[in-house]
Scaffold this active site. Sequence first.
Site, PDB file in Angstrom:
ATOM      1  N   ASP A  84     -12.396  -9.150   4.213  1.00 50.82           N
ATOM      2  CA  ASP A  84     -13.450  -9.394   3.043  1.00 50.82           C
ATOM      3  C   ASP A  84     -14.086 -10.601   3.344  1.00 50.82           C
ATOM      4  OD1 ASP A  84     -13.451  -6.584   2.844  1.00 50.82           O
ATOM      5  OD2 ASP A  84     -14.111  -6.997   0.572  1.00 50.82           O
TER       6      ASP A  84
ATOM      7  N   ASP B  81      -2.649 -18.332   1.080  1.00 45.56           N
ATOM      8  CA  ASP B  81      -3.676 -19.241   0.292  1.00 45.56           C
ATOM      9  C   ASP B  81      -4.218 -20.337   1.139  1.00 45.56           C
ATOM     10  OD1 ASP B  81      -1.089 -20.153   0.314  1.00 45.56           O
ATOM     11  OD2 ASP B  81      -1.128 -21.171  -1.647  1.00 45.56           O
TER      12      ASP B  81
ATOM     13  N   TYR C  32       0.879  -1.202   0.034  1.00 49.59           N
ATOM     14  CA  TYR C  32      -0.035   0.104   0.132  1.00 49.59           C
ATOM     15  C   TYR C  32       0.798   1.215   0.122  1.00 49.59           C
ATOM     16  CZ  TYR C  32      -4.481  -2.086   0.842  1.00 49.59           C
ATOM     17  OH  TYR C  32      -5.705  -2.582   0.843  1.00 49.59           O
TER      18      TYR C  32
ATOM     19  N   LYS D  23       3.527 -15.371   3.070  1.00 52.89           N
ATOM     20  CA  LYS D  23       3.485 -16.248   1.921  1.00 52.89           C
ATOM     21  C   LYS D  23       5.186 -16.398   1.821  1.00 52.89           C
ATOM     22  CE  LYS D  23       2.169 -18.023  -2.073  1.00 52.89           C
ATOM     23  NZ  LYS D  23       1.443 -18.994  -2.286  1.00 52.89           N
TER      24      LYS D  23
ATOM     25  N   ASP E 259      -6.295  -7.051   4.095  1.00 58.54           N
ATOM     26  CA  ASP E 259      -7.267  -6.428   3.500  1.00 58.54           C
ATOM     27  C   ASP E 259      -8.212  -7.432   2.765  1.00 58.54           C
ATOM     28  OD1 ASP E 259      -8.897  -4.359   2.109  1.00 58.54           O
ATOM     29  OD2 ASP E 259      -7.831  -5.072   0.239  1.00 58.54           O
TER      30      ASP E 259
HETATM   31  C1  IPM Z   1     -10.393  -1.452   3.846  1.00 60.88           C
HETATM   32  C2  IPM Z   1     -10.937  -0.927   2.589  1.00 60.88           C
HETATM   33  C3  IPM Z   1      -9.564  -0.066   2.299  1.00 60.88           C
HETATM   34  C4  IPM Z   1      -8.198  -0.681   2.087  1.00 60.88           C
HETATM   35  C5  IPM Z   1      -9.650   0.821   0.929  1.00 60.88           C
HETATM   36  C6  IPM Z   1     -10.928   1.462   0.877  1.00 60.88           C
HETATM   37  C7  IPM Z   1      -8.615   1.530   0.450  1.00 60.88           C
HETATM   38  O1  IPM Z   1     -10.900  -1.859   1.659  1.00 60.88           O
HETATM   39  O2  IPM Z   1     -10.279  -0.802   5.008  1.00 60.88           O
HETATM   40  O3  IPM Z   1     -10.322  -2.832   3.972  1.00 60.88           O
HETATM   41  O4  IPM Z   1      -7.732  -1.230   1.001  1.00 60.88           O
HETATM   42  O5  IPM Z   1      -7.540  -0.734   3.312  1.00 60.88           O
HETATM   43 MG    MG Z   2     -10.828  -3.854   2.379  1.00 59.81          MG
END
Ligand code: IPM
Ligand code: MG
Length: 353
Positions: free
Chosen positions: A247, A219, A142, A187, A243
Amino acid sequence: MDLKIAILAGDGIGPEISAQGVDVMNAVCKKFGHNVSYEYGICGADAIDKVGNPFPDETFRICKQADAVLFSAVGDPKFDNNPTAKVRPEQGLLAMRKQLGLFANIRPVQTFKCLLHKSPLRADLVEGADFLCIRELTGGMYFGEKYQDNDKAYDTNMYTRPEIERILKVGFEYAMRRRKHLTVVDKANVLASSRLWRQIAQEMAPMYPEVTTDYMYVDNAAMRMIQEPCFFDVMVTENTFGDILTDEGSCISGSMGLLPSASTGESTPVFEPIHGSWPQAKGLNIANPIAQILSVAMLFEYFNLNEEGALIRKAVDASLDNNIRTPEIQVENGAKYGTKEVGKWIVDYITNA
Ligand code: IPM
Ligand code: MG
């Protein structure tokens, strides 16, 4: 206690859920006799439109002076399909993380008994899942050196020893306070940066003899999370992997609208939902405010105001058990409550508790 809170509502559904978070915070402060004051800052696409910068200096100042930040969401579709846009709302979030030194992002993944069937995974698999993902937040790809022209582009995944040590320490310490099981996700079979993570983790593990530490390739961890989510207690990982895995983690709970997070580090901590700005839902009063409201619970808990946090959690559980739910988690043919109605129900519960 006196609490000075910076409110960054941002874009999309941000302002709607932010308002519910503030109402809950007010109700809790009233009940427990805390003095709370707010300062509002702009960020994201909203701030680009107003002042051309997704994290203006004035917003940084407001965050810096506060005891904590309650953040909602940033992002706007007008930037998403424009890879050449010079400035993007997400840069505001990254600037906030970097400038406040928020290197540790704590993302709890938990289930709610009455929502087990909402997970795309089998209820018997997700039942009882309860783990923390500790995501490194100010390093890696990032923030590493980047380059882009028409024929070539790269992002550098760089980590230094102090960056790795401080986030692993957070991981070990959370594991000590929980079920004493830490999974280091990397990894290391391919990436040099991951090999340094693993080396440092192996150096540190003997300092936490009560913690069972295991190492898992990312993975494999992605697979294990859906195969056996109850395996995990605390996982610690780099920015990009965290990240992606968080999700995935939200599917265990059944809705992205349920998961809060805390970002902590060198300066003011930030509490925010893990979901984004869901622009399609903006103004429709359908977004789930619970991720934001549970972020308020994490905020109180950060200051060791644990009874306050527990009351919020109890109110949220009660709202779900009583089917006071936004559309994405409502039972079939159940009454659909809006963002405001769910928020108000939770506020009333707290006030009358
Ligand atoms: C998160 C989001 C952010 C990230 C985006 C919006 C930049 O996906 O907080 O997980 O990738 O960190
Ligand atoms: Mg995210």
